[in-house]
Design a protein around this motif. Structure first.
Motif, mmCIF file in Angstrom:
data_model
loop_
_atom_site.group_PDB
_atom_site.id
_atom_site.type_symbol
_atom_site.label_atom_id
_atom_site.label_comp_id
_atom_site.label_asym_id
_atom_site.label_seq_id
_atom_site.Cartn_x
_atom_site.Cartn_y
_atom_site.Cartn_z
ATOM 1 N N VAL A 1 37.158 28.352 52.124
ATOM 2 C CA VAL A 1 37.597 27.926 50.797
ATOM 3 C C VAL A 1 36.743 28.559 49.702
ATOM 4 C CG1 VAL A 1 38.655 25.780 51.575
ATOM 5 C CG2 VAL A 1 36.238 25.798 50.963
ATOM 6 N N THR A 2 35.531 28.988 50.028
ATOM 7 C CA THR A 2 34.734 29.724 49.036
ATOM 8 C C THR A 2 35.429 31.029 48.668
ATOM 9 O OG1 THR A 2 32.635 28.752 49.756
ATOM 10 C CG2 THR A 2 32.515 30.863 48.600
ATOM 11 N N ASP A 3 36.037 31.685 49.641
ATOM 12 C CA ASP A 3 36.794 32.906 49.355
ATOM 13 C C ASP A 3 38.039 32.603 48.532
ATOM 14 O OD1 ASP A 3 35.271 34.973 50.994
ATOM 15 O OD2 ASP A 3 35.688 33.438 52.503
ATOM 16 N N VAL A 4 38.627 31.440 48.763
ATOM 17 C CA VAL A 4 39.765 31.032 47.935
ATOM 18 C C VAL A 4 39.339 30.948 46.469
ATOM 19 C CG1 VAL A 4 41.411 29.183 47.441
ATOM 20 C CG2 VAL A 4 40.926 29.816 49.821
ATOM 21 N N ASP A 5 38.208 30.317 46.219
ATOM 22 C CA ASP A 5 37.718 30.194 44.841
ATOM 23 C C ASP A 5 37.435 31.570 44.237
ATOM 24 O OD1 ASP A 5 37.892 27.460 44.998
ATOM 25 O OD2 ASP A 5 35.762 27.128 45.348
ATOM 26 N N LEU A 6 36.823 32.450 45.007
ATOM 27 C CA LEU A 6 36.520 33.788 44.494
ATOM 28 C C LEU A 6 37.799 34.583 44.250
ATOM 29 C CD1 LEU A 6 33.426 34.575 46.704
ATOM 30 C CD2 LEU A 6 33.436 34.342 44.213
ATOM 31 N N TRP A 7 38.785 34.404 45.097
ATOM 32 C CA TRP A 7 40.078 35.068 44.912
ATOM 33 C C TRP A 7 40.721 34.647 43.593
ATOM 34 C CZ3 TRP A 7 43.090 38.866 46.013
ATOM 35 C CH2 TRP A 7 44.476 38.765 45.964
ATOM 36 N N VAL A 8 40.727 33.340 43.348
ATOM 37 C CA VAL A 8 41.303 32.827 42.101
ATOM 38 C C VAL A 8 40.535 33.363 40.901
ATOM 39 C CG1 VAL A 8 41.703 30.724 40.752
ATOM 40 C CG2 VAL A 8 42.254 30.766 43.195
ATOM 41 N N ALA A 9 39.211 33.450 41.040
ATOM 42 C CA ALA A 9 38.379 33.888 39.914
ATOM 43 C C ALA A 9 38.514 35.374 39.624
ATOM 44 C CB ALA A 9 36.915 33.556 40.206
ATOM 45 N N LEU A 10 38.691 36.197 40.664
ATOM 46 C CA LEU A 10 38.531 37.638 40.499
ATOM 47 C C LEU A 10 39.810 38.461 40.609
ATOM 48 C CD1 LEU A 10 35.267 38.216 42.576
ATOM 49 C CD2 LEU A 10 35.492 38.172 40.079
ATOM 50 N N ARG A 11 40.867 37.923 41.186
ATOM 51 C CA ARG A 11 41.989 38.780 41.577
ATOM 52 C C ARG A 11 42.587 39.561 40.421
ATOM 53 N NH1 ARG A 11 47.411 36.180 41.856
ATOM 54 N NH2 ARG A 11 47.381 34.581 40.235
ATOM 55 N N HIS A 12 42.632 38.963 39.211
ATOM 56 C CA HIS A 12 43.187 39.672 38.060
ATOM 57 C C HIS A 12 42.196 39.759 36.900
ATOM 58 C CE1 HIS A 12 46.963 40.053 40.008
ATOM 59 N NE2 HIS A 12 47.334 38.791 39.892
ATOM 60 N N HIS A 13 40.934 39.443 37.161
ATOM 61 C CA HIS A 13 39.960 39.435 36.069
ATOM 62 C C HIS A 13 39.472 40.854 35.789
ATOM 63 C CE1 HIS A 13 36.610 38.379 33.510
ATOM 64 N NE2 HIS A 13 37.067 37.142 33.474
ATOM 65 N N PRO A 14 39.423 41.265 34.525
ATOM 66 C CA PRO A 14 38.967 42.627 34.208
ATOM 67 C C PRO A 14 37.589 42.953 34.767
ATOM 68 C CG PRO A 14 39.919 41.585 32.274
ATOM 69 C CD PRO A 14 39.826 40.524 33.328
ATOM 70 N N ALA A 15 36.727 41.946 34.894
ATOM 71 C CA ALA A 15 35.370 42.192 35.393
ATOM 72 C C ALA A 15 35.378 42.738 36.814
ATOM 73 C CB ALA A 15 34.550 40.902 35.340
ATOM 74 N N ALA A 16 36.420 42.423 37.590
ATOM 75 C CA ALA A 16 36.472 42.886 38.971
ATOM 76 C C ALA A 16 36.523 44.406 39.044
ATOM 77 C CB ALA A 16 37.681 42.284 39.677
ATOM 78 N N ALA A 17 37.105 45.038 38.036
ATOM 79 C CA ALA A 17 37.191 46.501 38.033
ATOM 80 C C ALA A 17 35.817 47.142 37.883
ATOM 81 C CB ALA A 17 38.111 46.964 36.913
ATOM 82 N N GLU A 18 34.862 46.388 37.344
ATOM 83 C CA GLU A 18 33.516 46.904 37.138
ATOM 84 C C GLU A 18 32.572 46.518 38.279
ATOM 85 O OE1 GLU A 18 32.338 45.306 33.406
ATOM 86 O OE2 GLU A 18 34.110 46.045 32.354
ATOM 87 N N ALA A 19 33.112 45.817 39.269
ATOM 88 C CA ALA A 19 32.277 45.358 40.375
ATOM 89 C C ALA A 19 31.915 46.519 41.295
ATOM 90 C CB ALA A 19 33.010 44.273 41.156
ATOM 91 N N GLY A 20 30.935 46.286 42.174
ATOM 92 C CA GLY A 20 30.510 47.308 43.119
ATOM 93 C C GLY A 20 31.523 47.523 44.233
ATOM 94 N N SER A 21 31.236 48.484 45.080
ATOM 95 C CA SER A 21 32.188 48.866 46.127
ATOM 96 C C SER A 21 32.419 47.750 47.136
ATOM 97 C CB SER A 21 31.700 50.126 46.841
ATOM 98 O OG SER A 21 30.425 49.899 47.432
ATOM 99 N N SER A 22 31.403 46.950 47.413
ATOM 100 C CA SER A 22 31.570 45.866 48.389
ATOM 101 C C SER A 22 32.528 44.802 47.873
ATOM 102 C CB SER A 22 30.217 45.233 48.727
ATOM 103 O OG SER A 22 29.379 46.160 49.387
#
Length: 209
Positions: A170-191
């Motif tokens: 469920v932690t991955d569920v929360d991260l998915w909701v937070a990041l899937r369409h957030h502009p900040a995700a495009a600036e994240a690292g390769s991992s």
């Protein structure tokens, strides 16, 4: 979170029932009212799929007036002529026709433990990671805080495919909701970017795209 405000004459307690405390753990007994575009609703629906409960627990996305009327009836049954705010996600008991709970953390815990019996899919996250998840879920988080949270997540995902190990939780569920369409995700690292790709390929998460 969707809220429909109705006239009210006195404070009405929010429904906070729990599965296992007056409500038996039979998935077919329950129905969820949700809202499209609602992050809390997405957390619930993705968790349902991750747990394999999507075919057992019914769901309704609020749309036409009849769905609102059904939800209002369930709230009234829970609150004895409840005239407060209709909030989703709302977990309803179809046997009694009443809302069990509209408190998302309780709903998620009841789905994971009460209905699926899968506490292994909701292990406690380390404090630093839990704080990072809260930051990433907070749309008002300052850029510096979000960057620090992404950096911590990058470090963890360089060592394991998912936030807490080898299987999604469920932690991955929360991260998915937070990041899937957030502009900040495009600036994240390769991992982090590879991680989001893995989630998109997973059936439980792909259906929420």
């Amino acid at each position: 979170m969707l809220q429909i405000t109705l006239p009210r004459t006195a404070p009405v307690p929010a429904p906070r029932g729990r599965i296992g405390s007056g409500f038996s753990p039979d998935p077919r007994r329950y129905h969820l009212y949700l809202s499209a575009g609602c992050p809390l609703s997405l957390r619930v629906t993705t968790t349902l799929r991750l747990l394999g409960l999507a075919d057992s627990v019914g769901t309704t996305l609020l749309g036409d007036p009849s769905s609102h009327a059904d939800l209002r009836a369930a709230y009234e049954a829970a609150g004895h002529h409840y005239d407060g705010t209709l909030t989703v996600p709302a977990l309803c008991d179809t046997w009694s026709g009443r809302v069990v709970s509209n408190h998302t953390p309780d709903i998620l815990d009841d789905l994971v433990v009460g209905l699926a019996g899968r506490p292994d899919l909701a292990p406690p996250a380390p404090a630093a990671l839990a704080g990072a998840v809260r930051t990433l879920l907070d749309d008002a988080a300052p850029p510096a805080g979000r960057s620090a949270a992404l950096a911590l997540l990058e470090q963890r995902l360089a060592r394991s495919p998912y936030a807490l190990g080898d299987q999604p939780t469920v932690t991955d569920v929360d991260l998915w909701v937070a990041l899937r369409h957030h502009p900040a995700a495009a600036e994240a690292g390769s991992s982090v970017r590879s991680y989001l790709g893995r989630l998109r390929a997973h059936p439980a998460f792909r259906a929420g795209e």
